[in-house]
Design an enzyme around this catalytic site. Structure first.
Site, PDB file in Angstrom:
ATOM      1  N   SER A 172      -6.810   3.816  -9.340  1.00 19.53           N
ATOM      2  CA  SER A 172      -6.900   4.877 -10.363  1.00 19.53           C
ATOM      3  C   SER A 172      -8.357   5.241 -10.614  1.00 19.53           C
ATOM      4  CB  SER A 172      -6.281   4.371 -11.670  1.00 19.53           C
ATOM      5  OG  SER A 172      -6.566   5.272 -12.720  1.00 19.53           O
ATOM      6  N   TYR A 198      -5.806  -1.735 -18.065  1.00 20.09           N
ATOM      7  CA  TYR A 198      -5.462  -0.949 -16.871  1.00 20.09           C
ATOM      8  C   TYR A 198      -6.691  -0.788 -15.957  1.00 20.09           C
ATOM      9  CZ  TYR A 198      -3.454   3.153 -14.414  1.00 20.09           C
ATOM     10  OH  TYR A 198      -2.989   4.045 -13.477  1.00 20.09           O
TER      11      TYR A 198
HETATM   12  P1  NDP Z   1       5.606   6.512 -13.022  1.00 27.70           P
HETATM   13  O1  NDP Z   1       5.593   5.917 -14.392  1.00 27.70           O
HETATM   14  O2  NDP Z   1       6.096   7.884 -12.817  1.00 27.70           O
HETATM   15  O3  NDP Z   1       6.405   5.533 -12.028  1.00 27.70           O
HETATM   16  C1  NDP Z   1       6.114   4.172 -12.019  1.00 27.70           C
HETATM   17  C2  NDP Z   1       6.879   3.509 -10.909  1.00 27.70           C
HETATM   18  O4  NDP Z   1       6.527   2.113 -10.885  1.00 27.70           O
HETATM   19  C3  NDP Z   1       8.365   3.571 -11.119  1.00 27.70           C
HETATM   20  O5  NDP Z   1       8.987   3.760  -9.880  1.00 27.70           O
HETATM   21  C4  NDP Z   1       8.693   2.193 -11.691  1.00 27.70           C
HETATM   22  O6  NDP Z   1       9.998   1.724 -11.402  1.00 27.70           O
HETATM   23  C5  NDP Z   1       7.699   1.348 -10.953  1.00 27.70           C
HETATM   24  N1  NDP Z   1       7.454   0.083 -11.601  1.00 27.70           N
HETATM   25  C6  NDP Z   1       6.901  -0.137 -12.823  1.00 27.70           C
HETATM   26  N2  NDP Z   1       6.859  -1.448 -13.087  1.00 27.70           N
HETATM   27  C7  NDP Z   1       7.396  -2.074 -12.009  1.00 27.70           C
HETATM   28  C8  NDP Z   1       7.630  -3.431 -11.677  1.00 27.70           C
HETATM   29  N3  NDP Z   1       7.286  -4.421 -12.499  1.00 27.70           N
HETATM   30  N4  NDP Z   1       8.215  -3.712 -10.486  1.00 27.70           N
HETATM   31  C9  NDP Z   1       8.566  -2.714  -9.638  1.00 27.70           C
HETATM   32  N5  NDP Z   1       8.358  -1.412  -9.901  1.00 27.70           N
HETATM   33  C10 NDP Z   1       7.794  -1.101 -11.072  1.00 27.70           C
HETATM   34  O7  NDP Z   1       4.099   6.360 -12.525  1.00 27.70           O
HETATM   35  P2  NDP Z   1       3.230   7.210 -11.502  1.00 27.70           P
HETATM   36  O8  NDP Z   1       4.068   7.684 -10.392  1.00 27.70           O
HETATM   37  O9  NDP Z   1       2.423   8.165 -12.272  1.00 27.70           O
HETATM   38  O10 NDP Z   1       2.224   6.081 -11.011  1.00 27.70           O
HETATM   39  C11 NDP Z   1       2.320   5.448  -9.747  1.00 27.70           C
HETATM   40  C12 NDP Z   1       1.051   4.676  -9.505  1.00 27.70           C
HETATM   41  O11 NDP Z   1      -0.062   5.569  -9.560  1.00 27.70           O
HETATM   42  C13 NDP Z   1       0.770   3.601 -10.551  1.00 27.70           C
HETATM   43  O12 NDP Z   1       0.209   2.478  -9.922  1.00 27.70           O
HETATM   44  C14 NDP Z   1      -0.228   4.259 -11.457  1.00 27.70           C
HETATM   45  O13 NDP Z   1      -1.028   3.303 -12.115  1.00 27.70           O
HETATM   46  C15 NDP Z   1      -1.023   5.068 -10.466  1.00 27.70           C
HETATM   47  N6  NDP Z   1      -1.748   6.174 -11.062  1.00 27.70           N
HETATM   48  C16 NDP Z   1      -1.092   7.219 -11.665  1.00 27.70           C
HETATM   49  C17 NDP Z   1      -1.808   8.249 -12.220  1.00 27.70           C
HETATM   50  C18 NDP Z   1      -1.166   9.410 -12.880  1.00 27.70           C
HETATM   51  O14 NDP Z   1      -1.911  10.256 -13.434  1.00 27.70           O
HETATM   52  N7  NDP Z   1       0.148   9.551 -12.872  1.00 27.70           N
HETATM   53  C19 NDP Z   1      -3.283   8.264 -12.190  1.00 27.70           C
HETATM   54  C20 NDP Z   1      -3.859   7.132 -11.525  1.00 27.70           C
HETATM   55  C21 NDP Z   1      -3.114   6.144 -10.986  1.00 27.70           C
HETATM   56  P3  NDP Z   1      11.235   2.045 -12.403  1.00 27.70           P
HETATM   57  O15 NDP Z   1      11.545   3.475 -12.180  1.00 27.70           O
HETATM   58  O16 NDP Z   1      12.320   1.139 -11.957  1.00 27.70           O
HETATM   59  O17 NDP Z   1      10.728   1.773 -13.767  1.00 27.70           O
END
Ligand code: NDP
Length: 261
Positions: A159, A172
């Site tokens: 990130s 984070y």
């Molecule tokens: P979302 O909240 O849209 O999706 C998160 C995903 O992670 C979901 O599929 C969720 O599964 C899964 N997840 C969360 N906890 C767990 C766990 N313990 N075990 C397995 N799966 C898990 O997030 P984003 O798509 O926005 O983010 C994806 C990645 O990108 C993350 O690492 C985030 O930190 C990073 N990121 C995002 C940014 C943004 O602006 N969106 C910016 C910078 C980085 P479930 O659906 O089952 O809950």
């Protein structure tokens, strides 16, 4: 195992079976993870779509993968629980003795923002547990086969916060900065076996994670004037996985609309 060229449209079922290289995407049920699943399916990889809770959303990802001509299956485990990670992947390996996970995208992530003075132990450990420990547990588990087969791609979704630090995100930012450190160190360990390890550092991307933020205010800070799309992050992951990126390892690629450096 020889290099395989994936920069082609969907491979035939027969070819996929012969190749026996799978791609695992953690957190593939929603947001960036779903877009990465679609990108990798387009590149011919059979998908292992991990999720923690959102079964219906994960099934939707699988349907989208299939609609795009790809194949996949769901794999439910909590990345922060080492036993669940090991059980799920051991089970998969037992069912697929000739196959291996050649691509792992550590995308599962959460944020629990609050100023450090108010941060609970749980806020800290949950965010570190999912974003950092989870990436370690999954990577360690899939690495051995990549090294033995002498080809692999690991992409860690970091990130902007891990590069720059953002207020309210000490947990984070610490997790993502550590993930970047892990990426750089592991890249040097695995390079002799043609296993590349890179990180992608998104800025503000329109997903559930950023839904509560004031986009109109925040986009004034972004040189390109908008939030990014999950597909724009996925395209970078797709490139890092491709043969064209074979000489790129230990890097952090920002996808942030010019917001930082
Ligand atoms: P979302 O909240 O849209 O999706 C998160 C995903 O992670 C979901 O599929 C969720 O599964 C899964 N997840 C969360 N906890 C767990 C766990 N313990 N075990 C397995 N799966 C898990 O997030 P984003 O798509 O926005 O983010 C994806 C990645 O990108 C993350 O690492 C985030 O930190 C990073 N990121 C995002 C940014 C943004 O602006 N969106 C910016 C910078 C980085 P479930 O659906 O089952 O809950």
């Amino acid at each position: 195992m020889q290099d395989i060229h994936y920069n082609q449209p969907i491979l035939s079922e027969t070819n996929r079976t012969q190749i026996m290289q799978y791609a695992l995407v953690t957190g593939g049920s929603r947001g960036i993870g779903r877009a990465v699943c679609l990108e990798l399916a387009r590149r011919g990889y059979p998908l292992l779509i991990n999720y923690a809770n959102s079964e219906a959303a994960a099934e939707e990802t699988l349907r989208a993968v299939e609609a795009a001509g790809g194949t996949g299956s769901l794999m439910r485990f909590d990345v922060s629980d080492v036993q669940q990670v090991d059980q799920a992947l051991t089970h998969w390996e037992e069912e697929h003795p000739d196959d291996y996970i050649a691509v792992a995208v550590n995308n599962a992530g959460i944020r629990e923002d609050t100023l450090m003075v108010f941060m609970s132990d749980e806020n800290w450990s949950k965010v570190l547990g999912t974003n950092l420990d989870g990436s370690f547990f999954v990577t360690r588990r899939v690495l051995k086969n990549m090294l033995t087969r002498r080809w692999g791609r690991i992409v860690n979704i970091a990130s902007l916060s891990g590069l720059k630090g953002l207020p309210g995100q000490t947990n984070y930012a610490a997790a993502k900065a550590a993930l970047i450190g892990m990426t750089k160190a592991l890249a040097q360990e695995t390079a002799p076996r043609k296993v590349t390890v890179n990180a992608v550092a998104p800025g503000f991307i329109a997903t559930d994670m950023t839904r509560g933020l004031d986009e109109n205010e925040l986009k004034k800070l972004i040189p390109l004037g908008r939030f990014g799309k999950p597909e724009e992050v996925a395209a970078t992951v797709g490139f890092l996985v491709s043969d064209e990126a074979a000489y790129i390892t230990g890097q952090v690629i920002s996808v942030n609309g010019g917001l930082y450096t």
